[in-house]
Design a protein around this motif. Structure first.
Motif, short mmCIF file in Angstrom:
data_model
loop_
_atom_site.label_atom_id
_atom_site.label_comp_id
_atom_site.label_asym_id
_atom_site.label_seq_id
_atom_site.Cartn_x
_atom_site.Cartn_y
_atom_site.Cartn_z
N THR A 47 30.22 34.87 38.99
CA THR A 47 31.58 34.46 38.60
C THR A 47 31.66 32.94 38.56
O THR A 47 32.20 32.35 37.61
CB THR A 47 32.63 35.00 39.59
OG1 THR A 47 32.44 36.39 39.73
CG2 THR A 47 34.03 34.72 39.12
N LEU B 199 28.99 36.30 34.48
CA LEU B 199 29.67 37.52 34.91
C LEU B 199 29.50 38.67 33.91
O LEU B 199 29.11 39.77 34.31
CB LEU B 199 31.15 37.21 35.16
CG LEU B 199 31.94 38.29 35.88
CD1 LEU B 199 31.32 38.62 37.23
CD2 LEU B 199 33.38 37.87 36.05
N VAL C 78 36.16 44.32 38.52
CA VAL C 78 35.79 43.12 37.79
C VAL C 78 36.48 43.10 36.42
O VAL C 78 37.05 42.09 36.00
CB VAL C 78 34.26 43.02 37.62
CG1 VAL C 78 33.88 41.73 36.92
CG2 VAL C 78 33.56 43.12 38.97
#
Lengths: 265, 357
Positions: free
Chosen positions: A70, A224, A243
């Motif tokens: 991330t 990500l 996510v």
């Protein structure tokens, strides 16, 4: 400015509205399914979830590899947005404000990453980075993302620049401002909403990008979306729902921000 | 007074098309000069050349005794007012007016003082904190004028500044600009296509046509002694006829109408030349009895209130517009009435082309 109501701005009929809502539903369904799933428990995708919890979010934030990718994504997106703003902004300024030979050709060239299939661009960038020995580096990834972000920045900035009244720049010049003075005191302040909007767009494009990143990122620079993609392959984990939800919310937030900026102008 | 602007053979061509033929002009310090002409006559081109927005193809531009032909626009020390105001929408009124002073890095206290002084000159000190878009068109243009004079530029260029305003406001602002010009002794180069505006405001009018200066003269002279057919036709209503030259200053207009002592007539006897007579200089009488008159017939009568316009047609088929003050006691002119025209030799303006300077 006063807005005029035209014939085209009629209230849509019930049928039109129904079709529109069905269209929205079709587009939104996948996200709407993911959102409840992200509040599920356990080790498998559950829809509808049997019980609600924040376990999946907790798992996402405590797993170092998720957090690392991330952070990589945020870094890369911020840097490539800044870089493409610089390149795209200057390019748009040159194209809109100056007359020169081969202007059309240059414009098409600069916009070409938008026209060529992403996979082709990805392969080309992979080969280039290989030659430059930059495969797997963060800066290599940033450069690659900038390549695909620049066209979008150019298009929005060109539209924004065309809105800036030439007379304002001429007026500032006659009052004694240098080229740089006009740029920093007049043109850029007037373009501020456009600059912010195209920067946010570039950020979002980079943050969402998966094909090119998959080709050129290394183990240490996994973004990500790449991490999500490989997770699907190796261990189908319900953390993905969490996510995805976070990604959706981020995208939505940026889009609302951009819309608000455009309204301000 | 000192010369503020001098143009030496200034020319502008875009490839084959010539926007401005070689032009000379001199503007004195404190003068109000208007570039008047139809659109496409080259007046805006000339203004842009002086402003430095475009580069001349040939010739020199001198400002305050300095050759500025190669000097970029931002170092010419000019002020400019645009038709669409060109106020910076992201700044307040005060910031707009302060802009040229900020660029010159003047001390803050001085900027504040000068901005207030400029706003007071245009009677708008109370809107200092507002944004331009909150003001009316007339107010915005006043602010633009304040901004153009706050730093005392050597020359202020005004490009159709009142073109976007309605008639009443235009007249009010004409008066205000004129007053500011007199009070502050500014040198102004004003562009307009409105002849009335040019006549009321200017010290000198520079009439332009097809990229050339047709005539440069004070308003009165421009109106009463136009040099060319274009000048005569552009300003006010005019009767342009061709007359035969019979001798030194003598012309024959019709069979029974000849005049001598026409001023400024340079053509040789036997030539046929165009001359102009203003409609208000023509005397009109009913019937055709008198000596030395031009016989005609009334074609059309247009009552305009205080004045009446008549269109009459002579035996030779020439049309004249005649303007008369309306009197209630008038019997009333009617179409088909036989009338006789006459005018004084001093009201006949030969249109020789070149103005005798």
């Amino acid at each position: 400015m006063a807005r005029q109501t035209t014939i085209e701005e009629r209230v849509p009929s019930a049928a039109t509205r129904l079709i529109a809502w069905l269209g929205y539903a079709f587009l939104l369904m996948p996200s709407l399914v993911v959102l409840p799933m992200s509040f599920g428990t356990g080790t498998e995708f559950d829809f509808p979830p049997k019980s609600f919890s924040l376990d999946l979010y907790r798992e996402y934030f405590s797993e170092p590899s998720w957090v690392a990718s991330t952070l990589t994504s945020l870094q890369v997106a911020a840097a490539s947005a800044a870089l493409s703003l610089l390149i795209g902004g200057l390019a748009a300024y040159g194209i809109v404000r100056y007359q020169f030979r081969g202007k059309k050709l240059l414009t098409i060239f600069l916009l070409s990453p938008m026209l060529v299939p992403t996979i082709v661009v990805a392969l080309a960038l992979y080969l280039y980075l290989g030659i430059a020995r930059a495969t797997g580096t963060t800066w290599g990834l940033i450069l690659c993302h900038a390549v695909v972000c620049v066209p979008y920045v150019i298009v929005t900035m060109m539209a924004g620049l065309r809105q800036v009244d030439r007379n304002l720049e001429i007026a500032a010049t006659i009052m004694g401002a240098s080229w740089f003075g006009v740029l920093t005191r007049v043109t850029i302040p007037l373009l501020r909403p456009t600059i912010l909007a195209s920067g946010l767009f570039a950020f979002l494009i980079s943050f969402d990008e998966v094909v090119i990143s998959f080709f050129v990122s290394g183990v240490r620079t996994q973004t990500l979306p790449v991490k999500m993609y490989s997770t699907i392959h190796w261990e189908i984990s319900p953390v993905l729902a969490a996510v995805s939800s976070l990604l959706t919310i981020l995208s939505l937030g940026i889009c609302i921000l951009v819309a608000a900026l455009q309204k301000e102008r | 007074m000192a010369e503020m602007v001098r143009l030496d053979g200034i020319t502008k061509a875009y490839g084959e098309t010539v926007a401005l033929h070689p032009t000379d002009l001199s503007i004195r310090e404190g003068e109000f000069v208007t570039l008047l002409g139809p659109s496409g006559s080259g007046k805006t081109t000339l203004l842009n050349l002086i402003a430095g927005s475009t580069a001349p193809s040939a010739g020199e531009i001198w400002l305050k005794g300095r050759d500025v032909t190669q000097v970029p626009a931002n170092r010419r020390e000019l002020g400019m007012v645009f038709q669409n105001y060109a106020l910076f929408p992201h700044m307040t009124v005060a910031q707009n007016v302060a802009f040229p002073l900020t660029l010159r890095r003047r001390p803050r206290a001085e900027i504040r003082r000068e901005v207030m002084r400029a706003l007071e000159l245009v009677h708008l000190p109370h809107v200092a904190k507002r944004k331009p878009r909150e003001l009316s068109g007339g107010q915005q243009q006043r602010i633009a004028i304040a901004r153009s004079l706050v730093y005392n530029p050597s020359l202020i260029l005004m490009d159709e500044p009142l073109g976007a305003l309605d008639r009443k406001l235009r007249e009010a602002l004409q008066f205000e600009i004129k007053k500011l010009h007199e009070e502050l002794r500014m040198t102004v180069l004003y562009v307009t296509h409105d002849q009335e505006e040019a006549l009321t405001m200017s010290n000198r009018i520079c009439l332009m046509n097809e990229g050339r200066m047709e005539q440069v003269a004070p308003p009165q002279e421009m109106y009463f002694r136009p040099a060319t057919e274009f000048a005569a036709g552009f300003l006010g209503v005019s009767n342009i006829i061709r007359v035969a030259v019979e001798g030194r200053g003598a012309i024959r207009v019709g069979e029974r109408f000849a005049l001598s002592g026409v001023p400024g007539l340079t053509a040789a006897p036997g030539e046929v030349v165009p001359v102009m007579i203003r409609p208000e200089a023509i005397r009109l009488a009913a019937g055709s009895a008198a000596e030395n008159v031009l016989e005609a017939e009334v074609e059309d009568v247009v009552f305009l209130g205080g004045v009446t316009n008549l269109v009459v047609r002579t035996g030779q088929g020439e049309r004249f517009t005649v303007r008369q003050l309306t009197r209630r006691s008038d019997a009333g002119w009617q179409g088909g009435m036989p009338v006789s025209l006459s005018f004084d030799a001093s009201d006949v303006v030969p249109l020789n082309g070149a103005a005798p300077q």
